[in-house]
Scaffold this motif. Structure first.
Motif, PDB file in Angstrom:
ATOM      1  N   HIS A   8       7.923  -5.916   7.188  1.00  0.00           N
ATOM      2  CA  HIS A   8       7.896  -6.198   5.752  1.00  0.00           C
ATOM      3  C   HIS A   8       9.214  -5.918   5.046  1.00  0.00           C
ATOM      4  CE1 HIS A   8       3.694  -6.432   6.636  1.00  0.00           C
ATOM      5  NE2 HIS A   8       3.541  -5.132   6.773  1.00  0.00           N
ATOM      6  N   LEU A  32       6.224   0.968   2.822  1.00  0.00           N
ATOM      7  CA  LEU A  32       5.536   0.295   3.918  1.00  0.00           C
ATOM      8  C   LEU A  32       6.518  -0.656   4.593  1.00  0.00           C
ATOM      9  CD1 LEU A  32       2.870  -0.314   5.446  1.00  0.00           C
ATOM     10  CD2 LEU A  32       2.455  -2.127   3.762  1.00  0.00           C
ATOM     11  N   ASP A  81       0.844  -1.193   0.000  1.00  0.00           N
ATOM     12  CA  ASP A  81       0.000   0.000   0.000  1.00  0.00           C
ATOM     13  C   ASP A  81       0.883   1.247   0.000  1.00  0.00           C
ATOM     14  OD1 ASP A  81      -2.265  -1.536   0.091  1.00  0.00           O
ATOM     15  OD2 ASP A  81      -2.602  -1.276   2.241  1.00  0.00           O
ATOM     16  N   THR A 124       3.389  -3.605   9.877  1.00  0.00           N
ATOM     17  CA  THR A 124       1.956  -3.547  10.178  1.00  0.00           C
ATOM     18  C   THR A 124       1.742  -4.051  11.594  1.00  0.00           C
ATOM     19  OG1 THR A 124       1.373  -3.945   7.858  1.00  0.00           O
ATOM     20  CG2 THR A 124      -0.337  -4.363   9.495  1.00  0.00           C
ATOM     21  N   THR A 165      -5.503  -0.869  14.621  1.00  0.00           N
ATOM     22  CA  THR A 165      -4.583  -1.379  13.609  1.00  0.00           C
ATOM     23  C   THR A 165      -3.690  -0.228  13.158  1.00  0.00           C
ATOM     24  OG1 THR A 165      -6.057  -0.895  11.743  1.00  0.00           O
ATOM     25  CG2 THR A 165      -6.313  -3.036  12.813  1.00  0.00           C
ATOM     26  N   ARG A 213      -0.139   1.031  10.459  1.00  0.00           N
ATOM     27  CA  ARG A 213       0.861   0.782   9.426  1.00  0.00           C
ATOM     28  C   ARG A 213       2.022   1.755   9.626  1.00  0.00           C
ATOM     29  NH1 ARG A 213      -2.308   1.673   4.007  1.00  0.00           N
ATOM     30  NH2 ARG A 213      -2.867   3.546   5.181  1.00  0.00           N
TER      31      ARG A 213
END
Length: 302
Positions: free
Chosen positions: A252, A288, A138, A291, A278, A280
């Motif tokens: 990530h 990104l 994203d 998360t 939640t 990010r």
């Protein structure tokens, strides 16, 4: 006790600033656990700790304990944790590592944090060798750069009940993109989203695991702002009893925790005196990097 651990336990002098390299060095010392014997480590809390051990601290220390038993060519890609009991900052925490599996590509560890003979926290972490594969992510929200935003001390402003937020030593430089919840509480806004720029307030050593552990430490900051702000309440201004219940992180891509990253959080649900948040993490270039999901106990008493 190691020399770094002694530095962490000694805390900051009253006359020292609320941030900067010296405060960050104390966090690095806090994350430098003492090895008691194979698979057993000991950590301490800073002298200026509140009544309970900060959740990000115990999560970061537990991840250090796990990482100390893993080959250096394997980086952590996920962790899942439960906060079982409130930690006592006046006594050390013992971390017991269970070497669940050592595979060809993945390594799995389980860590139990113990105080007074009882488990206060449990963590499962998975490590992986670097591999190539499919790639997508994203994009980062459109937000102003961190240097254009006021500091946390400036945001607190004239709120006397939040004065400790200005003076408490903070190893993380934190800049709210949106109005923070203590301001939206006054204006009547009910935002479901919270965005904060963060970075370690100084320079960190070039140690991959340390940067991951510092981000883990920071991930427990501001995360539950979202469910509180949606209902117009805030920790030190209303009668709110809260605590982290569980915490999950997925890493990530590589990053440096001493460079700016955006923490973009929101809340999909709150019920049963629990709030779900939640988040990010984005590097300043829009990548990104991680998360997070957390459920917290949120008892609003009036």
């Amino acid at each position: 006790m190691t020399e770094l651990a002694r530095q962490a336990a000694s805390g900051m002098d009253a006359g020292e600033p609320a941030g900067g390299q010296q405060v960050l060095d104390h966090l690095v010392a806090l994350l430098d656990l003492e090895k008691l014997e194979e698979n057993f480590f000991r950590g301490v809390s800073p002298a200026h700790s509140p009544v309970r051990v900060f959740g990000g601290q115990v999560a970061g220390q537990a991840l250090v304990a796990a990482g100390r038993t893993v080959p250096e060519d394997r980086g952590v890609h996920s962790l899942h944790a439960y906060f079982i009991r409130g930690g006592d900052p006046s006594v050390p925490i013992v971390y017991e590592v269970d070497r669940i599996r050592d595979g060809r590509s993945f390594t799995t560890r389980r860590v139990i944090a113990i105080q007074h003979g009882k488990a206060i926290f449990s963590l499962s972490a998975s490590f992986q060798k670097d591999e190539r594969g499919i790639e997508h992510a994203d994009g980062m929200p459109d937000v102003p750069p961190p240097d254009s935003l006021p500091t946390l001390a400036e945001r607190v402003g004239d709120f006397p009940h939040l004065s400790t937020m200005r003076t408490r030593p903070r190893p993380i430089d934190l800049r709210y993109v949106n109005d923070p919840p203590w301001l939206t509480r006054e204006t009547g806004e009910r935002p479901a989203r919270n965005q904060v720029w963060m970075r370690a307030d100084g320079v960190l050593p070039d140690e991959r695991l340390l940067h991951v552990c510092v981000l883990t430490y920071a991930s427990d900051m501001t995360l539950l702002d979202s469910p509180l702000a949606r209902h117009g309440v805030y920790w030190e201004l209303d009668k709110v009893l809260g605590a982290s219940l569980d915490h999950a992180l997925w890493f990530h891509r590589p990053f440096r925790a001493d460079e700016w990253f955006l923490y973009d959080t929101e809340t999909p649900s709150a019920s049963g005196a629990r709030g779900l948040a939640t988040g990010r993490f984005f590097a300043a270039d829009g990548t990104l990097i991680a998360t997070v999901v957390q459920e917290g106990l949120l008892r609003v008493l009036d």
